[in-house]
Scaffold this motif. Structure first.
Motif, PDB file in Angstrom:
ATOM      1  N   HIS A  73       0.814  -1.220   0.000  1.00  0.00           N
ATOM      2  CA  HIS A  73       0.000   0.000   0.000  1.00  0.00           C
ATOM      3  C   HIS A  73       0.850   1.274   0.000  1.00  0.00           C
ATOM      4  O   HIS A  73       0.487   2.255  -0.662  1.00  0.00           O
ATOM      5  CB  HIS A  73      -0.939   0.007   1.208  1.00  0.00           C
ATOM      6  CG  HIS A  73      -2.064  -0.964   1.099  1.00  0.00           C
ATOM      7  ND1 HIS A  73      -3.121  -0.781   0.236  1.00  0.00           N
ATOM      8  CD2 HIS A  73      -2.298  -2.154   1.739  1.00  0.00           C
ATOM      9  CE1 HIS A  73      -3.963  -1.798   0.353  1.00  0.00           C
ATOM     10  NE2 HIS A  73      -3.492  -2.635   1.250  1.00  0.00           N
ATOM     11  N   CYS A  74       1.939   1.265   0.758  1.00  0.00           N
ATOM     12  CA  CYS A  74       2.700   2.504   0.982  1.00  0.00           C
ATOM     13  C   CYS A  74       3.903   2.682   0.066  1.00  0.00           C
ATOM     14  O   CYS A  74       4.474   3.773   0.015  1.00  0.00           O
ATOM     15  CB  CYS A  74       3.133   2.582   2.443  1.00  0.00           C
ATOM     16  SG  CYS A  74       1.753   2.595   3.606  1.00  0.00           S
ATOM     17  N   PHE A  75       4.308   1.647  -0.626  1.00  0.00           N
ATOM     18  CA  PHE A  75       5.410   1.765  -1.602  1.00  0.00           C
ATOM     19  C   PHE A  75       4.934   1.465  -3.024  1.00  0.00           C
ATOM     20  O   PHE A  75       4.939   2.325  -3.897  1.00  0.00           O
ATOM     21  CB  PHE A  75       6.547   0.807  -1.241  1.00  0.00           C
ATOM     22  CG  PHE A  75       7.594   1.391  -0.332  1.00  0.00           C
ATOM     23  CD1 PHE A  75       8.075   2.685  -0.527  1.00  0.00           C
ATOM     24  CD2 PHE A  75       8.116   0.649   0.713  1.00  0.00           C
ATOM     25  CE1 PHE A  75       9.040   3.219   0.306  1.00  0.00           C
ATOM     26  CE2 PHE A  75       9.075   1.183   1.551  1.00  0.00           C
ATOM     27  CZ  PHE A  75       9.543   2.466   1.358  1.00  0.00           C
ATOM     28  N   GLY A 280      12.645   1.123  -5.309  1.00  0.00           N
ATOM     29  CA  GLY A 280      11.951   2.353  -5.697  1.00  0.00           C
ATOM     30  C   GLY A 280      12.717   3.206  -6.679  1.00  0.00           C
ATOM     31  O   GLY A 280      12.160   3.696  -7.672  1.00  0.00           O
ATOM     32  N   ALA A 281      14.006   3.378  -6.435  1.00  0.00           N
ATOM     33  CA  ALA A 281      14.831   4.213  -7.306  1.00  0.00           C
ATOM     34  C   ALA A 281      14.852   3.680  -8.731  1.00  0.00           C
ATOM     35  O   ALA A 281      14.809   4.448  -9.705  1.00  0.00           O
ATOM     36  CB  ALA A 281      16.258   4.297  -6.756  1.00  0.00           C
ATOM     37  N   VAL A 345      13.335   9.440  -4.620  1.00  0.00           N
ATOM     38  CA  VAL A 345      13.411   8.522  -3.488  1.00  0.00           C
ATOM     39  C   VAL A 345      13.049   9.253  -2.197  1.00  0.00           C
ATOM     40  O   VAL A 345      12.366   8.704  -1.323  1.00  0.00           O
ATOM     41  CB  VAL A 345      14.831   7.913  -3.384  1.00  0.00           C
ATOM     42  CG1 VAL A 345      14.983   7.116  -2.091  1.00  0.00           C
ATOM     43  CG2 VAL A 345      15.107   7.009  -4.584  1.00  0.00           C
ATOM     44  N   LYS A 346      13.493  10.489  -2.086  1.00  0.00           N
ATOM     45  CA  LYS A 346      13.192  11.274  -0.890  1.00  0.00           C
ATOM     46  C   LYS A 346      11.684  11.500  -0.753  1.00  0.00           C
ATOM     47  O   LYS A 346      11.111  11.351   0.327  1.00  0.00           O
ATOM     48  CB  LYS A 346      13.920  12.621  -0.955  1.00  0.00           C
ATOM     49  CG  LYS A 346      13.813  13.442   0.308  1.00  0.00           C
ATOM     50  CD  LYS A 346      14.651  14.707   0.208  1.00  0.00           C
ATOM     51  CE  LYS A 346      14.564  15.530   1.500  1.00  0.00           C
ATOM     52  NZ  LYS A 346      15.391  16.765   1.418  1.00  0.00           N
ATOM     53  N   LYS A 347      11.025  11.844  -1.854  1.00  0.00           N
ATOM     54  CA  LYS A 347       9.573  12.048  -1.834  1.00  0.00           C
ATOM     55  C   LYS A 347       8.848  10.734  -1.565  1.00  0.00           C
ATOM     56  O   LYS A 347       7.809  10.709  -0.893  1.00  0.00           O
ATOM     57  CB  LYS A 347       9.106  12.642  -3.160  1.00  0.00           C
ATOM     58  CG  LYS A 347       9.544  14.089  -3.387  1.00  0.00           C
ATOM     59  CD  LYS A 347       9.034  14.602  -4.726  1.00  0.00           C
ATOM     60  CE  LYS A 347       9.466  16.052  -4.966  1.00  0.00           C
ATOM     61  NZ  LYS A 347       8.993  16.545  -6.290  1.00  0.00           N
ATOM     62  N   LEU A 348       9.381   9.652  -2.113  1.00  0.00           N
ATOM     63  CA  LEU A 348       8.778   8.336  -1.904  1.00  0.00           C
ATOM     64  C   LEU A 348       8.809   7.969  -0.423  1.00  0.00           C
ATOM     65  O   LEU A 348       7.825   7.470   0.121  1.00  0.00           O
ATOM     66  CB  LEU A 348       9.523   7.279  -2.727  1.00  0.00           C
ATOM     67  CG  LEU A 348       9.033   5.836  -2.598  1.00  0.00           C
ATOM     68  CD1 LEU A 348       7.601   5.710  -3.099  1.00  0.00           C
ATOM     69  CD2 LEU A 348       9.951   4.883  -3.372  1.00  0.00           C
ATOM     70  N   TYR A 352       5.744   7.416   2.086  1.00  0.00           N
ATOM     71  CA  TYR A 352       5.678   6.150   2.826  1.00  0.00           C
ATOM     72  C   TYR A 352       5.417   6.395   4.308  1.00  0.00           C
ATOM     73  O   TYR A 352       4.586   5.716   4.926  1.00  0.00           O
ATOM     74  CB  TYR A 352       6.986   5.378   2.635  1.00  0.00           C
ATOM     75  CG  TYR A 352       7.109   4.150   3.508  1.00  0.00           C
ATOM     76  CD1 TYR A 352       6.477   2.961   3.159  1.00  0.00           C
ATOM     77  CD2 TYR A 352       7.857   4.180   4.680  1.00  0.00           C
ATOM     78  CE1 TYR A 352       6.580   1.831   3.967  1.00  0.00           C
ATOM     79  CE2 TYR A 352       7.975   3.055   5.491  1.00  0.00           C
ATOM     80  CZ  TYR A 352       7.337   1.891   5.125  1.00  0.00           C
ATOM     81  OH  TYR A 352       7.443   0.779   5.924  1.00  0.00           O
ATOM     82  N   GLU A 353       6.122   7.371   4.881  1.00  0.00           N
ATOM     83  CA  GLU A 353       5.958   7.672   6.307  1.00  0.00           C
ATOM     84  C   GLU A 353       4.525   8.106   6.616  1.00  0.00           C
ATOM     85  O   GLU A 353       3.940   7.689   7.617  1.00  0.00           O
ATOM     86  CB  GLU A 353       6.948   8.762   6.738  1.00  0.00           C
ATOM     87  CG  GLU A 353       8.411   8.344   6.673  1.00  0.00           C
ATOM     88  CD  GLU A 353       8.760   7.258   7.679  1.00  0.00           C
ATOM     89  OE1 GLU A 353       7.942   7.000   8.594  1.00  0.00           O
ATOM     90  OE2 GLU A 353       9.833   6.660   7.555  1.00  0.00           O
ATOM     91  N   ASP A 354       3.966   8.964   5.757  1.00  0.00           N
ATOM     92  CA  ASP A 354       2.581   9.404   5.958  1.00  0.00           C
ATOM     93  C   ASP A 354       1.608   8.234   5.832  1.00  0.00           C
ATOM     94  O   ASP A 354       0.674   8.080   6.623  1.00  0.00           O
ATOM     95  CB  ASP A 354       2.210  10.480   4.937  1.00  0.00           C
ATOM     96  CG  ASP A 354       2.936  11.793   5.192  1.00  0.00           C
ATOM     97  OD1 ASP A 354       3.364  12.008   6.343  1.00  0.00           O
ATOM     98  OD2 ASP A 354       3.071  12.591   4.242  1.00  0.00           O
TER      99      ASP A 354
END
Length: 473
Positions: A73-75, A280-281, A345-348, A352-354
């Motif tokens: 769900h988050c990635f 992800g990258a 990657v930073k935005k991903l 993900y944290e949210d």
């Protein structure tokens, strides 16, 4: 010839012992042959090169109760569009995707699913968890799901369900036991009045078949849903003769070695960071490359259309409109990837944290709502610490293969984590060199020095040529 009755009885016993021992020995020999043959064939499978490179299809082999839904769900839902996901891949075991053009498969199916894909075009990722914690989580989730039927009695008859779960209770309505006043035990893992206790659960035949050493069997491709023809017989032999499990373990280790990514539930933060940078990258990079190709194709189509003469356009109206339509389709495909164009990657990781924060709140509310009807089944880490050591030792013994595989996965994770961190450090160093003000100043200084050195070399070369010319004259 006359024989003493006692002697005859002794000979008869010896004969029966030999007769009964022979089938057992033959059965073990047969099992050993079957398991070794399968393991040898699996270990001989040619490993594909470039395992660190993401291929056309990503197969997320989700071992149950490892946190795989969070990654999905988050990635993955933020990296792949719905059209790229294999249809119903998460809802149905033994899904056959051979006729589907998809780029993401997330499923509880085992490694045998790889027999349905071109191996050289498929990357596999997975997450493993400490086997003892995974058994605890499986038991807790089973109780939670069963409790939902009590919270929502319209789904099924609560009375019937209570009778099926605990027939020795005389079929008493489980709803009578809502609230801690009706439950003698305050131990959520030993509430005999409502649900099967943990120490009985781990010995249940279903747990033996589906829970214990489940990660090893799933990674090896030997679950009861396996596509391998010999899987059932191999499983049966390994479960019957524990010593044969070592062969399956070696195959499972080889599978892990060939995977693009292996995460650990316990090292959550590090695993998530590594997934974003390893998987992800590359998904983001492929999407950008794909968009570039789409734009180029669309431009070429437009140029071809504009180069057609007026007379040709009159004769080939249909062909031109078809070309325009195809170019439009290509462009619209690129628009599906729009959300990935600006992804980093930073935005991903931020997304993900949210996502995981919201997901955990939702799961906690659902869990509380389900378990409140069968209090005190509010499982916690503190409650786990109170489980008797004898039960913990039984869990470890029943999951001996998973314990070994988990240790192996920890080694793989440590090496991959170190490699990723080194790569990140070098990348950040280069980015810092060009992006921050100090780095720009340093780069300008280095460039100036290099220009001066180059100028001096040129002057020396010209001066030397002049001297040689004078000597010749």
């Amino acid at each position: 010839m006359w024989m003493d009755p006692a002697m005859r009885f002794t000979v008869l016993l010896m004969f029966l012992a030999l007769a009964s021992a022979s089938p057992i020995k033959n059965d073990f020999s047969h099992c050993e042959k079957i398991v070794k043959k399968w393991a040898l064939a699996s270990l001989k499978e040619e490993a594909t090169e470039g395992k660190h490179t993401l291929r056309d299809l990503l197969f997320f082999l989700h071992v149950p109760r490892t946190g795989g839904r969070t990654y999905f769900h988050c990635f993955l839902r933020k990296l792949y569009s719905n059209s790229e996901e294999c249809p119903r891949s998460y809802d149905k075991l033994r899904f056959d995707p051979s006729k589907q053009k998809c780029r993401l498969l997330v499923t509880h199916d085992d490694y045998s699913m790889m027999s349905k894909f071109p191996k050289k075009k498929t990357s596999v990722v997975t997450i493993l968890r400490n086997p003892v914690d995974r058994v605890f989580s499986t038991y807790e989730f089973s109780v939670e799901v069963a409790a939902r039927f009590l919270v929502h009695p319209n789904l099924t008859s609560a009375t019937q369900m209570a009778g099926r779960l605990r027939p020795r209770n005389g079929g008493r309505d489980a709803r009578k036991f809502r609230g801690s006043n009706h439950v003698r035990s305050k131990d959520p893992y030993n509430m005999e009045e409502i649900v099967i206790p943990l120490h009985e659960y781990i010995m249940d035949p279903i747990a033996h078949d589906m829970v214990h050493n489940g990660a090893t069997f799933q990674v090896a491709g030997l679950t009861n849903n396996s596509y391998y023809v010999e899987a059932h017989e191999v499983r049966h032999c390994v479960q019957k003769y524990k010593i044969l499990g070592e062969h399956v373990l070696q195959v499972a280790k080889k599978r892990l070695d060939e995977m693009l990514y292996v995460g650990l539930t316990e090292d959550h933060r590090e695993s998530a960071t590594m997934f974003a940078n390893v998987v992800g990258a590359q998904v983001i990079s492929q999407a950008l490359a794909s968009n570039t190709s789409v734009e180029t194709a669309a431009d070429n189509k437009a140029e071809q259309s504009s180069s057609i003469s007026d007379s040709e356009r009159e004769n080939d109206d249909h062909q031109v409109s078809t070309s325009d339509q195809k170019a439009s389709e290509i462009a619209s495909t690129g628009n599906l990837e729009g959300k990935k164009e600006n992804m980093t990657v930073k935005k991903l990781m931020a997304a993900y944290e949210d996502c995981i924060s919201n997901l955990r709140k939702t799961q906690a509310r659902r869990r509380t709502s389900s378990l409140k009807r069968i209090a005190p089944a509010n499982f916690s880490k503190e409650d786990r610490l109170l489980v008797p050591e004898v039960v913990l030792e039984q869990i470890r013994s029943l999951n001996n293969l998973d314990l070994e595989l988990y240790k192996y996965a920890q080694d793989i994770f440590a090496k991959q984590h170190e490699h990723t961190m080194q790569k990140l450090a070098s990348t950040e160093g280069l980015e810092g060199l060009f992006n921050n003000s100090g780095g720009i100043t340093l780069w300008k200084t280095v460039s100036l020095v290099m220009c001066i050195v180059l100028l001096i070399v040129v002057l020396l070369f010209v001066n030397a040529r002049r001297k040689i010319s004078k000597v010749k004259i």
